[in-house]
Design an enzyme around this catalytic site. Structure first.
Site, PDB file in Angstrom:
ATOM      1  N   SER A 136       0.821  -1.209   0.000  1.00 53.35           N
ATOM      2  CA  SER A 136       0.000   0.000   0.000  1.00 53.35           C
ATOM      3  C   SER A 136       0.855   1.260   0.000  1.00 53.35           C
ATOM      4  O   SER A 136       2.035   1.231   0.341  1.00 53.35           O
ATOM      5  CB  SER A 136      -0.908   0.018   1.226  1.00 53.35           C
ATOM      6  OG  SER A 136      -1.557  -1.213   1.379  1.00 53.35           O
TER       7      SER A 136
HETATM    8  N1  SAH Z   1      -0.672  -5.012   4.030  1.00 54.42           N
HETATM    9  C1  SAH Z   1       0.148  -5.340   2.870  1.00 54.42           C
HETATM   10  C2  SAH Z   1      -0.518  -5.068   1.552  1.00 54.42           C
HETATM   11  C3  SAH Z   1      -1.626  -6.011   1.321  1.00 54.42           C
HETATM   12  S1  SAH Z   1      -2.116  -6.290  -0.352  1.00 54.42           S
HETATM   13  C4  SAH Z   1       1.505  -4.653   2.941  1.00 54.42           C
HETATM   14  O1  SAH Z   1       1.781  -3.945   3.913  1.00 54.42           O
HETATM   15  O2  SAH Z   1       2.310  -4.881   2.036  1.00 54.42           O
HETATM   16  C5  SAH Z   1      -3.468  -7.355   0.045  1.00 54.42           C
HETATM   17  C6  SAH Z   1      -3.077  -8.753   0.477  1.00 54.42           C
HETATM   18  O3  SAH Z   1      -4.260  -9.403   0.878  1.00 54.42           O
HETATM   19  C7  SAH Z   1      -2.455  -9.580  -0.627  1.00 54.42           C
HETATM   20  O4  SAH Z   1      -1.178 -10.014  -0.245  1.00 54.42           O
HETATM   21  C8  SAH Z   1      -3.428 -10.759  -0.775  1.00 54.42           C
HETATM   22  O5  SAH Z   1      -2.774 -11.993  -1.019  1.00 54.42           O
HETATM   23  C9  SAH Z   1      -4.107 -10.771   0.566  1.00 54.42           C
HETATM   24  N2  SAH Z   1      -5.423 -11.407   0.603  1.00 54.42           N
HETATM   25  C10 SAH Z   1      -6.441 -11.285  -0.267  1.00 54.42           C
HETATM   26  N3  SAH Z   1      -7.492 -12.044   0.147  1.00 54.42           N
HETATM   27  C11 SAH Z   1      -7.113 -12.641   1.306  1.00 54.42           C
HETATM   28  C12 SAH Z   1      -7.752 -13.547   2.219  1.00 54.42           C
HETATM   29  N4  SAH Z   1      -8.986 -14.001   2.026  1.00 54.42           N
HETATM   30  N5  SAH Z   1      -7.049 -13.947   3.305  1.00 54.42           N
HETATM   31  C13 SAH Z   1      -5.787 -13.525   3.513  1.00 54.42           C
HETATM   32  N6  SAH Z   1      -5.142 -12.670   2.698  1.00 54.42           N
HETATM   33  C14 SAH Z   1      -5.793 -12.240   1.601  1.00 54.42           C
END
Ligand code: SAH
Length: 214
Positions: free
Chosen positions: A61
């Site tokens: 993000s």
């Molecule tokens: N917080 C992260 C950015 C997240 S991007 C950072 O600091 O870099 C969103 C993430 O959510 C992705 O890695 C994706 O794999 C994950 N995601 C999507 N659906 C999900 C689910 N149902 N359970 C766990 N993770 C999930």
């Protein structure tokens, strides 16, 4: 001033100018260098206030959004926090500076593995990173004081609301995957849930089940 110090100052200035004003959040973000969380082609852009691609087709993000979400959680040093969507691990690392204990879940085993390596290298010992479908939360560790979802859901997931303590706060981007999403803050009171809408955002979608690499 050397280049490193100047880059850091500009990074913090950008955060403040976008509304990240909480001193504890700013100092956590000063402590955690975003650099190690971004590999490859985009590594040189770690200090820009932009979302960037990471492995498994996901994104890290934008720092100001990380700051605003962290600030909205009003974390105290005794809190147990759940993050859904480990991604690069950057947000979890910042949470770990503010909370007692952080659990972070991602559906991609590779992202969890890589994030764990960084947590170990930085000696962030109060983070537990788990591969799983975070939309069901972590029943074994519940309830949580704070919950942060960093992928967009169509609605705040029921199991996560159930795993939030009374008096707890959850922050979650809500909306259809590619349409407009809004960052929502949910407070759980004895008498029910209170919602407030913070700002428009754009996150990758919350997806059911595990990633193919898991
Ligand atoms: N917080 C992260 C950015 C997240 S991007 C950072 O600091 O870099 C969103 C993430 O959510 C992705 O890695 C994706 O794999 C994950 N995601 C999507 N659906 C999900 C689910 N149902 N359970 C766990 N993770 C999930």
């Amino acid at each position: 001033m050397n280049a490193d110090a100047e880059r850091k100052m500009q990074f913090l200035f950008a955060l403040r100018s976008k509304g990240v004003t909480d001193a504890r959040v700013l100092s956590a973000m000063e402590e955690i260098d975003r650099g190690p969380f971004i590999r490859g082609l985009f590594a040189g852009r770690a200090y820009e206030d932009m979302p960037l691609p990471i492995a498994c087709g996901q994104t890290i993000s934008q720092p100001s959004v990380v700051g605003l979400m962290t600030q909205a959680l009003q974390i105290s040093a005794r809190d147990k926090v759940l993050e859904v969507g480990t991604g690069s691990g950057y947000q979890a690392a910042i949470l770990s500076k503010l909370a007692r204990r952080v659990y972070t879940v991602d559906r991609h085993a590779r992202l969890v593995r890589e994030a764990r390596d960084i947590f170990d290298a930085l000696n962030l010992t109060n983070i537990t990173a788990i591969t799983g479908d975070g939309s069901f939360g972590l029943p074994d560790q519940a309830p949580f004081d704070r919950i942060l979802v960093t992928a967009a859901a169509e609605d705040p997931p029921g199991p996560l609301l159930a795993q939030l303590k009374i008096g707890g706060i959850m922050v979650v981007p809500v909306g259809q995957s590619d349409a407009v999403q809004s960052l929502i803050r949910v407070r759980k009171h004895e008498t029910g849930l209170e919602y407030d809408e913070m700002r428009p955002v754009r996150f990758v979608p919350l997806v059911e089940g595990l990633g193919k690499d898991a």
